[in-house]
Design an enzyme around this catalytic site. Structure first.
Site, PDB file in Angstrom:
ATOM      1  N   SER A 138      -1.447  -0.957  -4.239  1.00 48.51           N
ATOM      2  CA  SER A 138      -2.580  -0.182  -3.734  1.00 48.51           C
ATOM      3  C   SER A 138      -2.182   1.271  -3.512  1.00 48.51           C
ATOM      4  O   SER A 138      -1.139   1.550  -2.917  1.00 48.51           O
ATOM      5  CB  SER A 138      -3.051  -0.798  -2.403  1.00 48.51           C
ATOM      6  OG  SER A 138      -3.944   0.046  -1.712  1.00 48.51           O
ATOM      7  N   HIS A 183       0.835  -1.197   0.000  1.00 53.56           N
ATOM      8  CA  HIS A 183       0.000   0.000   0.000  1.00 53.56           C
ATOM      9  C   HIS A 183       0.869   1.245   0.000  1.00 53.56           C
ATOM     10  O   HIS A 183       1.794   1.377   0.816  1.00 53.56           O
ATOM     11  CB  HIS A 183      -0.914   0.020   1.227  1.00 53.56           C
ATOM     12  CG  HIS A 183      -1.810   1.223   1.287  1.00 53.56           C
ATOM     13  ND1 HIS A 183      -2.892   1.381   0.441  1.00 53.56           N
ATOM     14  CD2 HIS A 183      -1.780   2.340   2.062  1.00 53.56           C
ATOM     15  CE1 HIS A 183      -3.485   2.532   0.698  1.00 53.56           C
ATOM     16  NE2 HIS A 183      -2.823   3.132   1.676  1.00 53.56           N
ATOM     17  N   SER A 184       0.607   2.175  -0.919  1.00 56.39           N
ATOM     18  CA  SER A 184       1.316   3.444  -1.018  1.00 56.39           C
ATOM     19  C   SER A 184       2.824   3.177  -1.183  1.00 56.39           C
ATOM     20  O   SER A 184       3.215   2.466  -2.106  1.00 56.39           O
ATOM     21  CB  SER A 184       0.988   4.299   0.206  1.00 56.39           C
ATOM     22  OG  SER A 184       1.360   5.643   0.024  1.00 56.39           O
ATOM     23  N   MET A 185       3.676   3.717  -0.329  1.00 56.15           N
ATOM     24  CA  MET A 185       5.099   3.431  -0.448  1.00 56.15           C
ATOM     25  C   MET A 185       5.362   1.936  -0.477  1.00 56.15           C
ATOM     26  O   MET A 185       6.272   1.450  -1.180  1.00 56.15           O
ATOM     27  CB  MET A 185       5.866   4.062   0.720  1.00 56.15           C
ATOM     28  CG  MET A 185       7.373   3.840   0.679  1.00 56.15           C
ATOM     29  SD  MET A 185       8.243   4.321   2.195  1.00 56.15           S
ATOM     30  CE  MET A 185       7.960   2.860   3.215  1.00 56.15           C
TER      31      MET A 185
END
Length: 253
Positions: free
Chosen positions: A122, A98-100
């Site tokens: 994500s 997720h993200s990073m």
């Protein structure tokens, strides 16, 4: 490696038991995030899927360690641990970031000797669309404003001055590592495993079209699912997200 060893090792946290031979979902947190962010995933997916949540250095039980200086450093650490985990002969891997964490998962997929079943990314722009950010250069108030804007940090943490003193250096380090990341060269060949993109339709930092650009990074098939919500849509759409993960596992397992 025994189940007890998986629970006790440095990089991976195993919160729930799973069936023998179950697919292992390795989950990578966002900037400032920790392994326990994925505890709800573990509860909802067990025992069909075994969830292993990555614990980056510089937080929780690894607080005494300095945060990683680069995303490559994080990826290298996880790959080394996964090599040990795979020796126990259990099920294949699906990577979820997720993200990073999506970029870290991507770098792990690039390094693995055996392709994962799938990579799920994500709330993250494709590597070709990433821009060097400046969150790590802001003062404390500026960093906190960004965390509040994204909505993924618990309010009791943001209001606790003592905890923030320990938390903010790690957040800055994560954002600095992300800002320093550059698209891998060469871009080709892309991954052989399929990629699934998940995104929130009102994410303030990741436009849907820039998330969909992940399609160019695989020859193994590409799917996408867009959910209602912002950057942390997966907390408000937890049931839908876990159902999507299970579909991905069944599709490729």
């Amino acid at each position: 490696m025994s189940a007890q060893a998986v629970r006790a090792d440095l990089w991976l946290r195993r919160y729930r038991a799973a069936r023998s031979g179950a697919v292992r979902l390795v989950c990578f947190p966002h900037a400032g995030g920790a392994a326990n962010f994925y505890l709800p995933f573990s509860r909802q997916l067990s025992p069909t899927v075994e969830t292993l949540a990555v614990q980056y250095p510089g937080r929780h039980d690894r607080l005494a360690e300095p945060p990683a200086r680069s995303l490559a450093e994080l990826a290298d650490g996880v790959v080394a641990e996964l090599a040990d985990v795979e020796e126990d002969g259990c099920g294949p891997l699906v990577l979820f970031g997720h993200s990073m964490g999506a970029v870290v998962a991507f770098e792990v997929a690039r390094r693995l000797e055996r392709d994962p079943l799938a990579l799920i990314v994500s709330a993250c722009r494709a590597p070709s669309r990433l821009r060097a950010g400046s969150v790590h250069l802001r003062d404390d108030g500026g960093v906190l404003a960004e965390l509040r804007r994204l909505g993924g940090t618990a309010g009791d943490l943001l209001g606790n001055e003592e905890l923030l003193k320990m938390f903010l250096p790690t957040v800055r380090a994560d954002y600095a590592a992300l800002a320093a990341y550059t698209e891998p060269e060469p871009v080709t060949p892309p991954l052989a495993c399929p990629i699934t993109v998940m995104a929130g339709d009102s994410d303030p930092v990741v436009p849907v079209d820039e998330a969909l650009a992940w399609a160019q990074f695989t020859t193994g098939g590409f799917t996408s699912e867009i959910f209602p919500g912002g950057h942390f849509y997966l907390t408000s759409c937890a049931d839908q997200v876990t159902e999507s993960v299970l579909r991905t596992v069944k599709r490729h397992g």
